[in-house]
Design an enzyme around this catalytic site. Sequence first.
Site, PDB file in Angstrom:
ATOM      1  N   ASP A  47      -0.261  16.202   8.933  1.00  0.00           N
ATOM      2  CA  ASP A  47       1.127  16.087   8.474  1.00  0.00           C
ATOM      3  C   ASP A  47       1.477  17.299   7.610  1.00  0.00           C
ATOM      4  O   ASP A  47       0.899  17.488   6.543  1.00  0.00           O
ATOM      5  CB  ASP A  47       1.303  14.804   7.638  1.00  0.00           C
ATOM      6  CG  ASP A  47       2.742  14.621   7.180  1.00  0.00           C
ATOM      7  OD1 ASP A  47       3.533  14.034   7.949  1.00  0.00           O
ATOM      8  OD2 ASP A  47       3.085  15.066   6.063  1.00  0.00           O
ATOM      9  N   LYS A  77       8.353  18.958   9.503  1.00  0.00           N
ATOM     10  CA  LYS A  77       9.646  18.471   9.003  1.00  0.00           C
ATOM     11  C   LYS A  77      10.621  19.623   8.812  1.00  0.00           C
ATOM     12  O   LYS A  77      10.220  20.703   8.348  1.00  0.00           O
ATOM     13  CB  LYS A  77       9.453  17.746   7.659  1.00  0.00           C
ATOM     14  CG  LYS A  77       8.301  16.749   7.687  1.00  0.00           C
ATOM     15  CD  LYS A  77       8.098  16.013   6.376  1.00  0.00           C
ATOM     16  CE  LYS A  77       6.791  15.233   6.406  1.00  0.00           C
ATOM     17  NZ  LYS A  77       5.628  15.954   5.875  1.00  0.00           N
TER      18      LYS A  77
HETATM   19  N1  LIG Z   1       8.031  13.092   3.322  1.00  0.00           N
HETATM   20  C1  LIG Z   1       7.922  13.323   2.029  1.00  0.00           C
HETATM   21  O1  LIG Z   1       8.916  13.537   1.314  1.00  0.00           O
HETATM   22  C2  LIG Z   1       6.555  13.317   1.413  1.00  0.00           C
HETATM   23  C3  LIG Z   1       6.421  13.256   0.007  1.00  0.00           C
HETATM   24  C4  LIG Z   1       5.137  13.216  -0.525  1.00  0.00           C
HETATM   25  C5  LIG Z   1       4.040  13.245   0.323  1.00  0.00           C
HETATM   26  N2  LIG Z   1       4.191  13.338   1.680  1.00  0.00           N
HETATM   27  C6  LIG Z   1       3.026  13.398   2.604  1.00  0.00           C
HETATM   28  O2  LIG Z   1       2.098  12.396   2.232  1.00  0.00           O
HETATM   29  C7  LIG Z   1       0.857  13.004   1.850  1.00  0.00           C
HETATM   30  C8  LIG Z   1       0.174  12.183   0.764  1.00  0.00           C
HETATM   31  O3  LIG Z   1       0.943  12.094  -0.409  1.00  0.00           O
HETATM   32  P1  LIG Z   1       0.431  12.740  -1.768  1.00  0.00           P
HETATM   33  O4  LIG Z   1       0.040  14.137  -1.519  1.00  0.00           O
HETATM   34  O5  LIG Z   1       1.449  12.423  -2.803  1.00  0.00           O
HETATM   35  O6  LIG Z   1      -0.898  12.010  -2.042  1.00  0.00           O
HETATM   36  P2  LIG Z   1      -1.646  10.662  -2.312  1.00  0.00           P
HETATM   37  O7  LIG Z   1      -2.207  10.275  -1.003  1.00  0.00           O
HETATM   38  O8  LIG Z   1      -0.862   9.644  -3.066  1.00  0.00           O
HETATM   39  O9  LIG Z   1      -2.744  11.204  -3.338  1.00  0.00           O
HETATM   40  C9  LIG Z   1      -3.317  12.409  -3.198  1.00  0.00           C
HETATM   41  C10 LIG Z   1      -3.922  12.831  -4.549  1.00  0.00           C
HETATM   42  O10 LIG Z   1      -5.042  12.039  -4.852  1.00  0.00           O
HETATM   43  C11 LIG Z   1      -6.257  12.824  -4.787  1.00  0.00           C
HETATM   44  N3  LIG Z   1      -7.162  12.069  -3.905  1.00  0.00           N
HETATM   45  C12 LIG Z   1      -7.117  11.946  -2.562  1.00  0.00           C
HETATM   46  N4  LIG Z   1      -8.088  11.122  -2.134  1.00  0.00           N
HETATM   47  C13 LIG Z   1      -8.768  10.713  -3.227  1.00  0.00           C
HETATM   48  C14 LIG Z   1      -9.874   9.853  -3.412  1.00  0.00           C
HETATM   49  N5  LIG Z   1     -10.468   9.246  -2.391  1.00  0.00           N
HETATM   50  N6  LIG Z   1     -10.327   9.644  -4.675  1.00  0.00           N
HETATM   51  C15 LIG Z   1      -9.732  10.256  -5.728  1.00  0.00           C
HETATM   52  N7  LIG Z   1      -8.660  11.091  -5.610  1.00  0.00           N
HETATM   53  C16 LIG Z   1      -8.187  11.311  -4.356  1.00  0.00           C
HETATM   54  C17 LIG Z   1      -5.877  14.180  -4.238  1.00  0.00           C
HETATM   55  O11 LIG Z   1      -6.493  15.209  -4.982  1.00  0.00           O
HETATM   56  P3  LIG Z   1      -7.409  16.350  -4.332  1.00  0.00           P
HETATM   57  O12 LIG Z   1      -6.652  17.006  -3.239  1.00  0.00           O
HETATM   58  O13 LIG Z   1      -7.644  17.239  -5.513  1.00  0.00           O
HETATM   59  O14 LIG Z   1      -8.650  15.660  -3.847  1.00  0.00           O
HETATM   60  C18 LIG Z   1      -4.359  14.228  -4.486  1.00  0.00           C
HETATM   61  O15 LIG Z   1      -4.099  14.805  -5.746  1.00  0.00           O
HETATM   62  C19 LIG Z   1       1.292  14.425   1.443  1.00  0.00           C
HETATM   63  O16 LIG Z   1       0.199  15.313   1.394  1.00  0.00           O
HETATM   64  C20 LIG Z   1       2.309  14.728   2.505  1.00  0.00           C
HETATM   65  O17 LIG Z   1       1.675  15.081   3.721  1.00  0.00           O
HETATM   66  C21 LIG Z   1       5.433  13.347   2.222  1.00  0.00           C
END
Ligand SMILES: NC(=O)c1ccc[n+]([C@@H]2O[C@H](COP(=O)([O-])OP(=O)(O)OC[C@H]3O[C@@H](n4cnc5c(N)ncnc54)[C@H](OP(=O)(O)O)[C@@H]3O)[C@@H](O)[C@H]2O)c1
Length: 274
Positions: A47, A77
Site C-alpha cells: 500500500d 492513491k
Molecule cells: N489512507 C490514508 O489516509 C492512510 C492514513 C494512514 C495510514 N495509511 C496506511 O495504513 C498504513 C498503516 O498505518 P500507520 O502507518 O498509521 O500504522 P499502524 O499500523 O497503526 O502502526 C505502525 C507503527 O507501529 C510500529 N509497529 C508496527 N508493527 C509493530 C509491532 N508489531 N510492534 C510494535 N510496533 C509496531 C511501526 O513502527 P516501525 O516502522 O518503527 O516498526 C509504526 O510506527 C500506512 O503505512 C499506510 O499505508 C493510510
Amino acid sequence: MSILNETYELEGGVLIPKIALGTWQISTPQAVHPTEFALKNGYIHIDTAHGYANAKGIREGIKASRVKREDIFITSKVRGESKTYNEAMSDIHDQLEDLDTDYLDLMLIHCPTPWRFFNHKPTRPHFYKENIEVWRAMSEAKEQGLIRTLGVSNFNVDDLEHLIEATGVKPAVNQIRFSIGHTQPEIVAFCQENGILVEAYSSLGTGSLLKNEDIQKIADKYNKTVAQVAYRYPVQKGMVILPKSVHDKYILENADIDFEIEAEDMAFLDSLDL
Ligand SMILES: NC(=O)c1ccc[n+]([C@@H]2O[C@H](COP(=O)([O-])OP(=O)(O)OC[C@H]3O[C@@H](n4cnc5c(N)ncnc54)[C@H](OP(=O)(O)O)[C@@H]3O)[C@@H](O)[C@H]2O)c1
C-alpha cells in the site's frame, strides 16, 4: 493456507490480499528493504500513495525481491490536493512511472478534501464535484488498462453518496482509520451495506495502542502480542489491514495472525472507547 495468501473478491473478479505492507512515513531509501523483506516473506500486497513520495524505493524493493509483478497487488492513491481531472491523471502517470509498472491494481482518491480541510465534522467543506472529476480521470485510466480497480479513502457517508449518485458506480473499497476503540460505525455500516470493502489503516493507532492494558490481557490469553490482536481484530470484521513497519521482526509478527479471537473477546474489544 496462511492469511498472507487469503483474499477478498472485488468487482470484476479482482482478488485483493487481506494484508498489505503499509508504507506511510517511510522515505524512498527507507522503503527498499521493508518492501524486499516483506515480499520475500510472503506479503503480496503493498500500500503506497503519491503523497508518500516513496514509490521509487518500493520499485527497488520489488526488483530486489525478484517476485514477479503479476504476483504482487499494488495499491496507490491520487493526492488529496489533486482535485481536477488533469491533476489526477498526472498523479496516476507519476505513480506508474515511479513504480516502473504498466498498471496499478487499485487506485484510491486519498482524501475527499485537500488535506488542509480534512476532518469528520459535518461543517467541513465538500469537494463533491471535484471528486467526480478525479473519478472520471481514474475511470478513463481503468478503461485504458492502467488501473484494475478504483476506490476511495477517508470518505464519509455523504462523500460516498454523492460520488455513487453522480457516477452510478460504487467504489470497490474505502480505506479509513479503523482500530480497536476507533471504529467509525456509521461509515463501516454504510460500506458493508453497499458492498464497499473497508480497509483499516492505523490499526495500532500509529503505535498508541501498544501499551493498552485491556488489549494486553486479550493478547496474553492467546499467547499473542498486542499488535497481533490489534491487526487480527479488523480482519475478523472482514477488512483489509495495512500493517506498517521498517523492522523485519515486526513485519513477520504482524502477518503471523492465523488465530481466532473468540466472540466474547471481540465483544470486549468492541466495547473499548480509546
Ligand atoms: N489512507 C490514508 O489516509 C492512510 C492514513 C494512514 C495510514 N495509511 C496506511 O495504513 C498504513 C498503516 O498505518 P500507520 O502507518 O498509521 O500504522 P499502524 O499500523 O497503526 O502502526 C505502525 C507503527 O507501529 C510500529 N509497529 C508496527 N508493527 C509493530 C509491532 N508489531 N510492534 C510494535 N510496533 C509496531 C511501526 O513502527 P516501525 O516502522 O518503527 O516498526 C509504526 O510506527 C500506512 O503505512 C499506510 O499505508 C493510510
